[in-house]
Enzyme design. Sequence first.
Site, PDB file in Angstrom:
ATOM      1  N   GLU A 132     -45.910   5.560  67.799  1.00 32.22           N
ATOM      2  CA  GLU A 132     -45.888   4.194  67.366  1.00 32.22           C
ATOM      3  C   GLU A 132     -44.469   4.230  66.537  1.00 32.22           C
ATOM      4  OE1 GLU A 132     -47.296   1.374  67.784  1.00 32.22           O
ATOM      5  OE2 GLU A 132     -49.242   2.031  68.643  1.00 32.22           O
ATOM      6  N   HIS A 196     -44.891   1.451  76.687  1.00 32.29           N
ATOM      7  CA  HIS A 196     -46.205   0.794  76.806  1.00 32.29           C
ATOM      8  C   HIS A 196     -46.311  -0.018  78.176  1.00 32.29           C
ATOM      9  CE1 HIS A 196     -50.122  -0.680  74.730  1.00 32.29           C
ATOM     10  NE2 HIS A 196     -50.501  -0.065  75.947  1.00 32.29           N
ATOM     11  N   ASP A 206     -43.834  -3.407  73.942  1.00 29.86           N
ATOM     12  CA  ASP A 206     -43.350  -2.465  73.481  1.00 29.86           C
ATOM     13  C   ASP A 206     -42.956  -1.231  74.408  1.00 29.86           C
ATOM     14  OD1 ASP A 206     -46.371  -2.460  73.733  1.00 29.86           O
ATOM     15  OD2 ASP A 206     -46.214  -0.861  72.039  1.00 29.86           O
TER      16      ASP A 206
END
Length: 218
Positions: A132, A196, A206
Site C-alpha cells: 500500500e 490492484h 489503485d
Amino acid sequence: MKRFSKLCLCITIFSIACLSITHAQTTAPLQIVDRPLTSTVSRDRLATAPVDMVMLHFCSDVIENPDDPFNVDRIVEIFTSYTVSAHYLIGRDGTVFRFVPETRVAYHAGRGSLSWAPERTNLLNDYSIGIEMLNVGSANDMAIFMSSEKYAEYAKKHPDWIGYTDEQYQALNTLLSSIQIRHPAVKHNKKHIIGHDEYAGSRRTDPGELFDWKRIGL
C-alpha cells in the site's frame, strides 16, 4: 598526447564517481518500521504457494479525515475493522511500515482474475505480496469514493497530497529489490508486479493513473 591522456583520465575518474554515486543511491539500506496488524487479518502461507507476484495499492483516510488523510494509526484501524491487510505501507516521506510478515498471507487482493494466470482467479492473496502507498488519486481514481465537486474542492485545498512523492518511488524501488531477492519468482515485469485494478477490474482503481510505472522500471 599528454593533454589527451589527462582528458581521458579525468573522464574515467568522473565516470567512476558517477557510477559510485548511482550505486550508493540504488543500494541504500531499506529502513522498515514494524507495525504488526492483528493476526486475525492474515494467515499462514502454505509452502505449496510460493510468492511470485507483487500487487500495488493506494489508500488514505481522506473520506473520514480529509485534513489528516495519511495518519497510519487510522489506516491500521480501518484495515482491522474491515478485516483487510497488506504486507507493507509506504508513507509520504518514504517510511516503510511492515504490517504483515511475508511468511503470512495478507488480505489485500480480494476477488479478481488475470488473463495470463487464470489459475489465480480469486486466489491471488496466496501467491502475492501487497504494498500500500499513502496517496489520494486523480479525480477518475477517486470517483468511486467522492463526487467530482468534492474532489475539486479537496484538490484545491491540498494539491500536494494528490499523487505520489519522490520518496515513495525511491522506497518502493528499494522494497521491490529486496522482495525479489527473497522471492526470485517475482520477475521485474508487468506480469509479476501488478496494480490492484488489473486484478479487481472496476471494483478498484489503485495504484491509479497518477502512478508512474516508468519510475519503477516498468
